[in-house]
Design a protein around this motif. Structure first.
Motif, PDB file in Angstrom:
ATOM      1  N   THR A 182    -113.662 -69.310 -42.210  1.00 44.76           N
ATOM      2  CA  THR A 182    -114.129 -68.502 -43.314  1.00 44.76           C
ATOM      3  C   THR A 182    -113.119 -67.784 -43.817  1.00 44.76           C
ATOM      4  O   THR A 182    -112.303 -67.695 -43.554  1.00 44.76           O
ATOM      5  CB  THR A 182    -115.317 -67.389 -42.412  1.00 44.76           C
ATOM      6  N   ARG A 183    -113.747 -66.886 -44.722  1.00 45.92           N
ATOM      7  CA  ARG A 183    -112.703 -65.951 -45.750  1.00 45.92           C
ATOM      8  C   ARG A 183    -112.896 -64.480 -45.087  1.00 45.92           C
ATOM      9  O   ARG A 183    -114.204 -64.145 -44.547  1.00 45.92           O
ATOM     10  CB  ARG A 183    -113.128 -66.012 -47.048  1.00 45.92           C
ATOM     11  N   VAL A 184    -111.624 -64.013 -45.250  1.00 46.57           N
ATOM     12  CA  VAL A 184    -111.555 -62.342 -44.749  1.00 46.57           C
ATOM     13  C   VAL A 184    -111.909 -61.497 -45.986  1.00 46.57           C
ATOM     14  O   VAL A 184    -111.593 -61.771 -47.173  1.00 46.57           O
ATOM     15  CB  VAL A 184    -110.061 -62.001 -44.337  1.00 46.57           C
TER      16      VAL A 184
ATOM     17  N   GLU B 107    -102.782 -66.969 -46.343  1.00 49.27           N
ATOM     18  CA  GLU B 107    -102.809 -66.016 -47.486  1.00 49.27           C
ATOM     19  C   GLU B 107    -102.538 -67.008 -48.921  1.00 49.27           C
ATOM     20  O   GLU B 107    -101.354 -67.280 -49.177  1.00 49.27           O
ATOM     21  CB  GLU B 107    -101.935 -64.953 -47.266  1.00 49.27           C
ATOM     22  N   ASP B 108    -103.393 -67.038 -49.706  1.00 44.07           N
ATOM     23  CA  ASP B 108    -103.057 -67.299 -51.135  1.00 44.07           C
ATOM     24  C   ASP B 108    -102.447 -68.785 -51.067  1.00 44.07           C
ATOM     25  O   ASP B 108    -101.382 -69.087 -52.046  1.00 44.07           O
ATOM     26  CB  ASP B 108    -102.146 -66.541 -51.936  1.00 44.07           C
ATOM     27  N   ILE B 109    -102.806 -69.394 -50.166  1.00 41.91           N
ATOM     28  CA  ILE B 109    -102.519 -71.098 -50.317  1.00 41.91           C
ATOM     29  C   ILE B 109    -103.441 -71.612 -51.288  1.00 41.91           C
ATOM     30  O   ILE B 109    -104.357 -71.848 -50.971  1.00 41.91           O
ATOM     31  CB  ILE B 109    -102.409 -71.654 -48.870  1.00 41.91           C
ATOM     32  N   VAL B 110    -102.655 -72.085 -52.268  1.00 38.36           N
ATOM     33  CA  VAL B 110    -103.759 -72.532 -53.668  1.00 38.36           C
ATOM     34  C   VAL B 110    -103.751 -74.045 -53.804  1.00 38.36           C
ATOM     35  O   VAL B 110    -104.703 -74.472 -54.651  1.00 38.36           O
ATOM     36  CB  VAL B 110    -103.447 -72.072 -55.004  1.00 38.36           C
ATOM     37  N   ASP B 111    -103.072 -74.728 -53.214  1.00 42.38           N
ATOM     38  CA  ASP B 111    -103.104 -76.173 -53.258  1.00 42.38           C
ATOM     39  C   ASP B 111    -104.098 -76.950 -52.109  1.00 42.38           C
ATOM     40  O   ASP B 111    -104.041 -76.737 -51.083  1.00 42.38           O
ATOM     41  CB  ASP B 111    -101.739 -76.870 -52.869  1.00 42.38           C
ATOM     42  N   HIS B 112    -105.086 -77.654 -52.735  1.00 45.65           N
ATOM     43  CA  HIS B 112    -105.940 -78.147 -51.873  1.00 45.65           C
ATOM     44  C   HIS B 112    -105.571 -79.078 -50.830  1.00 45.65           C
ATOM     45  O   HIS B 112    -106.058 -79.115 -49.624  1.00 45.65           O
ATOM     46  CB  HIS B 112    -107.333 -78.959 -52.741  1.00 45.65           C
TER      47      HIS B 112
ATOM     48  N   ARG C 257    -108.304 -65.618 -52.104  1.00 44.13           N
ATOM     49  CA  ARG C 257    -107.690 -66.469 -53.254  1.00 44.13           C
ATOM     50  C   ARG C 257    -107.238 -67.960 -52.493  1.00 44.13           C
ATOM     51  O   ARG C 257    -106.610 -68.748 -53.527  1.00 44.13           O
ATOM     52  CB  ARG C 257    -106.380 -66.030 -53.895  1.00 44.13           C
ATOM     53  N   CYS C 258    -107.391 -68.077 -51.419  1.00 42.05           N
ATOM     54  CA  CYS C 258    -107.067 -69.424 -50.828  1.00 42.05           C
ATOM     55  C   CYS C 258    -107.787 -70.624 -51.459  1.00 42.05           C
ATOM     56  O   CYS C 258    -108.971 -70.385 -51.972  1.00 42.05           O
ATOM     57  CB  CYS C 258    -107.073 -69.570 -49.477  1.00 42.05           C
ATOM     58  N   ALA C 259    -107.188 -71.721 -51.564  1.00 38.81           N
ATOM     59  CA  ALA C 259    -108.130 -72.954 -52.079  1.00 38.81           C
ATOM     60  C   ALA C 259    -109.152 -73.208 -51.309  1.00 38.81           C
ATOM     61  O   ALA C 259    -109.214 -72.725 -50.076  1.00 38.81           O
ATOM     62  CB  ALA C 259    -107.145 -74.151 -52.131  1.00 38.81           C
ATOM     63  N   ASP C 260    -110.426 -73.968 -51.963  1.00 36.07           N
ATOM     64  CA  ASP C 260    -111.490 -74.205 -51.104  1.00 36.07           C
ATOM     65  C   ASP C 260    -111.348 -75.171 -50.096  1.00 36.07           C
ATOM     66  O   ASP C 260    -111.175 -76.464 -50.498  1.00 36.07           O
ATOM     67  CB  ASP C 260    -112.643 -74.656 -52.056  1.00 36.07           C
ATOM     68  N   PRO C 261    -111.471 -75.139 -48.852  1.00 31.97           N
ATOM     69  CA  PRO C 261    -111.451 -76.139 -47.902  1.00 31.97           C
ATOM     70  C   PRO C 261    -112.539 -77.028 -48.094  1.00 31.97           C
ATOM     71  O   PRO C 261    -112.495 -78.262 -47.507  1.00 31.97           O
ATOM     72  CB  PRO C 261    -111.692 -75.409 -46.560  1.00 31.97           C
ATOM     73  N   LEU C 262    -113.700 -76.823 -48.688  1.00 28.71           N
ATOM     74  CA  LEU C 262    -114.854 -78.031 -49.014  1.00 28.71           C
ATOM     75  C   LEU C 262    -114.624 -78.555 -50.340  1.00 28.71           C
ATOM     76  O   LEU C 262    -115.497 -79.278 -50.927  1.00 28.71           O
ATOM     77  CB  LEU C 262    -116.339 -77.321 -48.999  1.00 28.71           C
ATOM     78  N   TYR C 263    -113.496 -78.368 -50.987  1.00 26.96           N
ATOM     79  CA  TYR C 263    -113.154 -79.071 -52.116  1.00 26.96           C
ATOM     80  C   TYR C 263    -112.982 -80.687 -51.566  1.00 26.96           C
ATOM     81  O   TYR C 263    -112.440 -80.938 -50.757  1.00 26.96           O
ATOM     82  CB  TYR C 263    -112.089 -78.650 -52.941  1.00 26.96           C
ATOM     83  N   ARG C 264    -113.044 -81.366 -52.493  1.00 26.77           N
ATOM     84  CA  ARG C 264    -113.291 -82.978 -52.141  1.00 26.77           C
ATOM     85  C   ARG C 264    -111.635 -83.375 -51.706  1.00 26.77           C
ATOM     86  O   ARG C 264    -111.721 -84.088 -50.580  1.00 26.77           O
ATOM     87  CB  ARG C 264    -113.477 -83.682 -53.529  1.00 26.77           C
ATOM     88  N   ARG C 265    -110.802 -82.930 -52.356  1.00 25.44           N
ATOM     89  CA  ARG C 265    -109.554 -83.291 -51.981  1.00 25.44           C
ATOM     90  C   ARG C 265    -109.025 -82.750 -50.540  1.00 25.44           C
ATOM     91  O   ARG C 265    -108.339 -83.271 -49.828  1.00 25.44           O
ATOM     92  CB  ARG C 265    -108.413 -82.785 -53.013  1.00 25.44           C
TER      93      ARG C 265
END
Length: 267
Positions: free
Chosen positions: A176-178, A125-130, A153-161
Protein backbone atom coordinates in the motif's frame (compact mmCIF):
# COMPACT_ATOMS: atom_id res chain seq x y z
CA UNK A 1 -17.75 -18.65 -19.16
CA UNK A 2 -16.27 -15.75 -21.13
CA UNK A 3 -17.96 -14.86 -24.41
CA UNK A 4 -15.54 -14.96 -27.35
CA UNK A 5 -16.05 -11.81 -29.43
CA UNK A 6 -14.18 -11.58 -32.71
CA UNK A 7 -13.27 -8.00 -33.60
CA UNK A 8 -12.11 -6.92 -37.05
CA UNK A 9 -11.86 -3.14 -36.56
CA UNK A 10 -9.01 -1.67 -34.51
CA UNK A 11 -11.16 1.41 -33.81
CA UNK A 12 -13.87 -0.64 -32.09
CA UNK A 13 -14.75 1.25 -28.86
CA UNK A 14 -14.85 -1.99 -26.90
CA UNK A 15 -11.05 -2.07 -27.11
CA UNK A 16 -10.64 1.25 -25.27
CA UNK A 17 -8.96 -0.34 -22.22
CA UNK A 18 -6.10 -1.56 -24.42
CA UNK A 19 -5.23 1.51 -26.46
CA UNK A 20 -1.85 3.27 -26.56
CA UNK A 21 -0.14 1.19 -23.89
CA UNK A 22 3.21 2.90 -24.56
CA UNK A 23 1.85 6.33 -23.57
CA UNK A 24 2.61 6.27 -19.84
CA UNK A 25 0.87 9.53 -18.92
CA UNK A 26 -2.24 8.69 -20.93
CA UNK A 27 -2.40 5.23 -19.37
CA UNK A 28 -1.98 6.57 -15.83
CA UNK A 29 -4.90 8.95 -16.34
CA UNK A 30 -7.11 6.37 -18.02
CA UNK A 31 -6.42 3.63 -15.49
CA UNK A 32 -6.99 5.94 -12.53
CA UNK A 33 -10.21 7.30 -14.02
CA UNK A 34 -11.69 3.88 -14.72
CA UNK A 35 -10.14 1.95 -11.83
CA UNK A 36 -8.44 -0.62 -14.01
CA UNK A 37 -5.04 -2.13 -14.68
CA UNK A 38 -3.65 -4.42 -17.37
CA UNK A 39 -1.93 -7.78 -17.12
CA UNK A 40 0.20 -9.02 -20.02
CA UNK A 41 1.16 -12.58 -20.89
CA UNK A 42 -0.37 -15.96 -20.11
CA UNK A 43 1.38 -16.46 -16.75
CA UNK A 44 0.65 -12.97 -15.46
CA UNK A 45 -2.99 -13.02 -16.59
CA UNK A 46 -3.45 -16.40 -14.92
CA UNK A 47 -1.83 -15.21 -11.67
CA UNK A 48 -4.04 -12.11 -11.56
CA UNK A 49 -7.20 -14.18 -11.90
CA UNK A 50 -5.97 -16.78 -9.41
CA UNK A 51 -5.30 -13.95 -6.93
CA UNK A 52 -8.97 -13.03 -7.13
CA UNK A 53 -8.89 -9.90 -9.29
CA UNK A 54 -12.05 -9.36 -11.36
CA UNK A 55 -11.58 -9.19 -15.11
CA UNK A 56 -13.28 -6.45 -17.14
CA UNK A 57 -12.25 -8.12 -20.40
CA UNK A 58 -9.55 -10.11 -22.16
CA UNK A 59 -7.75 -9.41 -25.45
CA UNK A 60 -6.14 -12.36 -27.21
CA UNK A 61 -4.83 -13.59 -30.50
CA UNK A 62 -6.53 -16.87 -31.50
CA UNK A 63 -3.50 -19.04 -30.77
CA UNK A 64 -3.59 -18.11 -27.06
CA UNK A 65 -7.18 -19.18 -26.46
CA UNK A 66 -6.37 -22.82 -25.68
CA UNK A 67 -3.64 -21.98 -23.19
CA UNK A 68 -5.99 -19.80 -21.14
CA UNK A 69 -9.17 -21.81 -21.72
CA UNK A 70 -9.50 -22.73 -18.04
CA UNK A 71 -9.17 -19.05 -17.03
CA UNK A 72 -11.82 -18.01 -19.55
CA UNK A 73 -14.11 -20.77 -18.30
CA UNK A 74 -14.09 -19.16 -14.84
CA UNK A 75 -14.89 -15.64 -16.02
CA UNK A 76 -17.99 -13.84 -17.26
CA UNK A 77 -15.95 -11.07 -18.88
CA UNK A 78 -15.84 -10.85 -22.69
CA UNK A 79 -12.74 -12.05 -24.51
CA UNK A 80 -11.98 -9.94 -27.57
CA UNK A 81 -10.28 -12.08 -30.20
CA UNK A 82 -8.16 -10.13 -32.68
CA UNK A 83 -5.46 -10.81 -35.24
CA UNK A 84 -1.93 -10.30 -33.93
CA UNK A 85 -1.26 -7.36 -36.24
CA UNK A 86 -4.46 -5.70 -34.98
CA UNK A 87 -3.38 -6.21 -31.38
CA UNK A 88 -0.19 -4.33 -32.22
CA UNK A 89 -2.17 -1.54 -33.90
CA UNK A 90 -4.42 -1.13 -30.85
CA UNK A 91 -1.78 -1.35 -28.13
CA UNK A 92 1.11 0.35 -29.87
CA UNK A 93 3.58 -2.53 -29.51
CA UNK A 94 4.05 -6.14 -30.58
CA UNK A 95 2.08 -8.25 -28.11
CA UNK A 96 4.46 -11.16 -28.39
CA UNK A 97 3.02 -12.84 -25.29
CA UNK A 98 -0.34 -12.95 -27.03
CA UNK A 99 -2.73 -12.24 -24.19
CA UNK A 100 -3.85 -9.20 -22.23
CA UNK A 101 -6.46 -8.72 -19.55
CA UNK A 102 -8.09 -5.58 -18.17
CA UNK A 103 -8.84 -6.01 -14.46
CA UNK A 104 -10.51 -4.00 -11.74
CA UNK A 105 -8.34 -2.32 -9.14
CA UNK A 106 -9.06 -2.79 -5.45
CA UNK A 107 -9.02 0.01 -2.85
CA UNK A 108 -5.61 0.28 -1.19
CA UNK A 109 -5.61 -1.24 2.31
CA UNK A 110 -4.60 0.77 5.38
CA UNK A 111 -0.93 0.58 6.39
CA UNK A 112 -1.94 -1.11 9.65
CA UNK A 113 -3.61 -3.98 7.77
CA UNK A 114 -0.60 -4.50 5.50
CA UNK A 115 1.78 -4.61 8.47
CA UNK A 116 -0.33 -6.96 10.60
CA UNK A 117 1.85 -9.96 11.42
CA UNK A 118 4.74 -8.72 9.25
CA UNK A 119 8.38 -9.07 10.33
CA UNK A 120 10.22 -7.98 7.15
CA UNK A 121 9.03 -5.10 4.98
CA UNK A 122 10.36 -2.93 2.18
CA UNK A 123 9.76 0.83 2.22
CA UNK A 124 10.23 2.75 -1.04
CA UNK A 125 10.68 6.51 -1.37
CA UNK A 126 10.15 8.18 -4.75
CA UNK A 127 11.25 5.25 -6.92
CA UNK A 128 9.69 6.39 -10.17
CA UNK A 129 10.78 3.75 -12.68
CA UNK A 130 8.11 1.09 -13.17
CA UNK A 131 10.71 -1.55 -14.02
CA UNK A 132 12.53 -0.94 -10.74
CA UNK A 133 9.33 -1.10 -8.71
CA UNK A 134 8.39 -4.39 -10.35
CA UNK A 135 11.84 -5.87 -9.79
CA UNK A 136 11.82 -4.79 -6.14
CA UNK A 137 8.47 -6.48 -5.55
CA UNK A 138 9.78 -9.63 -7.21
CA UNK A 139 12.86 -9.66 -4.96
CA UNK A 140 10.75 -9.06 -1.88
CA UNK A 141 8.52 -12.00 -2.76
CA UNK A 142 11.51 -14.22 -3.61
CA UNK A 143 13.11 -13.66 -0.20
CA UNK A 144 9.84 -13.96 1.73
CA UNK A 145 9.36 -10.35 2.75
CA UNK A 146 5.90 -9.77 4.14
CA UNK A 147 4.89 -6.38 2.72
CA UNK A 148 5.89 -3.31 0.73
CA UNK A 149 5.09 0.32 1.58
CA UNK A 150 5.41 3.05 -1.04
CA UNK A 151 5.74 6.79 -0.61
CA UNK A 152 3.09 8.81 -2.47
CA UNK A 153 5.31 9.61 -5.48
CA UNK A 154 6.51 6.06 -6.18
CA UNK A 155 5.61 4.46 -9.51
CA UNK A 156 2.45 2.39 -9.71
CA UNK A 157 3.01 -1.32 -8.92
CA UNK A 158 -0.08 -2.11 -11.04
CA UNK A 159 1.22 -0.38 -14.16
CA UNK A 160 1.62 -2.97 -16.93
CA UNK A 161 5.43 -2.81 -16.99
CA UNK A 162 5.70 -3.16 -13.21
CA UNK A 163 3.44 -6.20 -13.21
CA UNK A 164 5.34 -7.81 -16.08
CA UNK A 165 8.75 -7.40 -14.43
CA UNK A 166 7.37 -8.57 -11.07
CA UNK A 167 5.98 -11.70 -12.78
CA UNK A 168 2.75 -11.21 -10.88
CA UNK A 169 4.32 -10.85 -7.42
CA UNK A 170 2.32 -7.65 -7.03
CA UNK A 171 -0.83 -9.79 -6.84
CA UNK A 172 0.31 -11.75 -3.79
CA UNK A 173 2.67 -9.39 -1.94
CA UNK A 174 0.68 -7.11 0.41
CA UNK A 175 1.41 -3.46 -0.42
CA UNK A 176 0.00 0.00 0.00
CA UNK A 177 1.02 3.67 0.04
CA UNK A 178 1.92 5.59 3.19
CA UNK A 179 -0.37 8.61 3.58
CA UNK A 180 2.09 10.60 5.70
CA UNK A 181 5.46 10.89 3.97
CA UNK A 182 7.08 13.05 6.65
CA UNK A 183 6.38 10.77 9.63
CA UNK A 184 6.45 7.43 7.79
CA UNK A 185 9.65 6.05 9.33
CA UNK A 186 9.03 7.19 12.92
CA UNK A 187 5.59 5.59 12.62
CA UNK A 188 7.21 2.30 11.63
CA UNK A 189 9.58 2.55 14.59
CA UNK A 190 6.62 3.09 16.92
CA UNK A 191 5.06 -0.04 15.41
CA UNK A 192 8.08 -2.06 16.51
CA UNK A 193 10.13 -2.12 13.30
CA UNK A 194 13.79 -1.19 13.14
CA UNK A 195 14.09 0.98 10.04
CA UNK A 196 17.32 0.41 8.11
CA UNK A 197 18.06 3.00 5.43
CA UNK A 198 20.22 1.93 2.49
CA UNK A 199 22.51 4.92 2.05
CA UNK A 200 26.08 6.10 1.61
CA UNK A 201 25.89 8.20 4.80
CA UNK A 202 29.16 8.38 6.79
CA UNK A 203 27.73 6.39 9.69
CA UNK A 204 26.35 3.59 7.49
CA UNK A 205 27.49 0.08 8.44
CA UNK A 206 27.53 -3.09 6.34
CA UNK A 207 24.03 -4.46 5.81
CA UNK A 208 24.91 -7.74 7.55
CA UNK A 209 25.79 -5.82 10.70
CA UNK A 210 22.79 -3.48 10.49
CA UNK A 211 20.17 -6.26 10.40
CA UNK A 212 21.87 -8.87 12.59
CA UNK A 213 19.57 -10.14 15.31
CA UNK A 214 16.64 -7.86 14.50
CA UNK A 215 13.13 -9.20 14.93
CA UNK A 216 11.06 -6.76 12.85
CA UNK A 217 12.97 -4.88 10.16
CA UNK A 218 12.01 -2.36 7.50
CA UNK A 219 14.51 -1.86 4.67
CA UNK A 220 14.27 1.69 3.33
CA UNK A 221 15.28 2.49 -0.26
CA UNK A 222 15.38 5.80 -2.10
CA UNK A 223 14.99 7.19 -5.59
CA UNK A 224 17.09 6.16 -8.58
CA UNK A 225 18.89 9.49 -8.87
CA UNK A 226 19.36 11.07 -5.45
CA UNK A 227 18.70 8.19 -3.09
CA UNK A 228 16.86 8.88 0.13
CA UNK A 229 15.71 12.34 1.14
CA UNK A 230 17.52 13.89 4.12
CA UNK A 231 14.34 13.49 6.18
CA UNK A 232 14.07 9.74 5.61
CA UNK A 233 17.81 9.14 5.89
CA UNK A 234 18.01 10.95 9.22
CA UNK A 235 14.80 9.55 10.70
CA UNK A 236 15.77 5.92 10.06
CA UNK A 237 16.91 3.96 13.10
CA UNK A 238 20.00 2.64 11.30
CA UNK A 239 21.88 3.32 8.08
CA UNK A 240 23.47 0.56 6.01
CA UNK A 241 25.62 0.00 2.93
CA UNK A 242 26.43 -2.95 0.72
CA UNK A 243 30.23 -3.29 0.76
CA UNK A 244 31.67 -3.45 -2.76
CA UNK A 245 34.84 -3.02 -4.76
CA UNK A 246 36.78 0.26 -4.60
CA UNK A 247 35.62 2.77 -7.19
CA UNK A 248 32.06 1.43 -7.27
CA UNK A 249 29.91 3.12 -4.67
CA UNK A 250 26.41 1.91 -5.53
CA UNK A 251 24.15 -0.47 -7.42
CA UNK A 252 20.94 0.07 -9.32
CA UNK A 253 18.20 0.28 -6.69
CA UNK A 254 16.57 -2.95 -7.84
CA UNK A 255 19.89 -4.85 -7.68
CA UNK A 256 20.67 -3.33 -4.27
CA UNK A 257 17.25 -4.41 -3.02
CA UNK A 258 17.87 -8.00 -4.10
CA UNK A 259 21.18 -8.13 -2.21
CA UNK A 260 19.75 -6.44 0.88
CA UNK A 261 16.70 -8.73 0.91
CA UNK A 262 18.92 -11.82 0.65
CA UNK A 263 21.06 -10.71 3.60
CA UNK A 264 18.09 -9.61 5.68
CA UNK A 265 16.17 -12.83 5.10
CA UNK A 266 19.12 -14.72 6.65
CA UNK A 267 19.58 -12.48 9.67
Amino acid sequence: MADLVEIADAADPRLADYRDLRDVELRKNLEAEHGLFLAEGEKVVRRAIEAGFTARSFLMAPRWLDGLADVLDRSDAPCFVVAEDMAEEVTGFHVHRGALASLERRPLPPVEDVLAGARSVLVLEDIVDHTNVGAILRSGAAFEFDAVLLAPRCADPLYRRSIKVAMGAVFTMPWTRVPDWYDALPALSRAGFTTVAMTLAPDAVPIEEAVQGLDKVALVLGSEGHGLSPRWEESADRRAIIPMAPGIDSLNVAAATAVACYVTARR
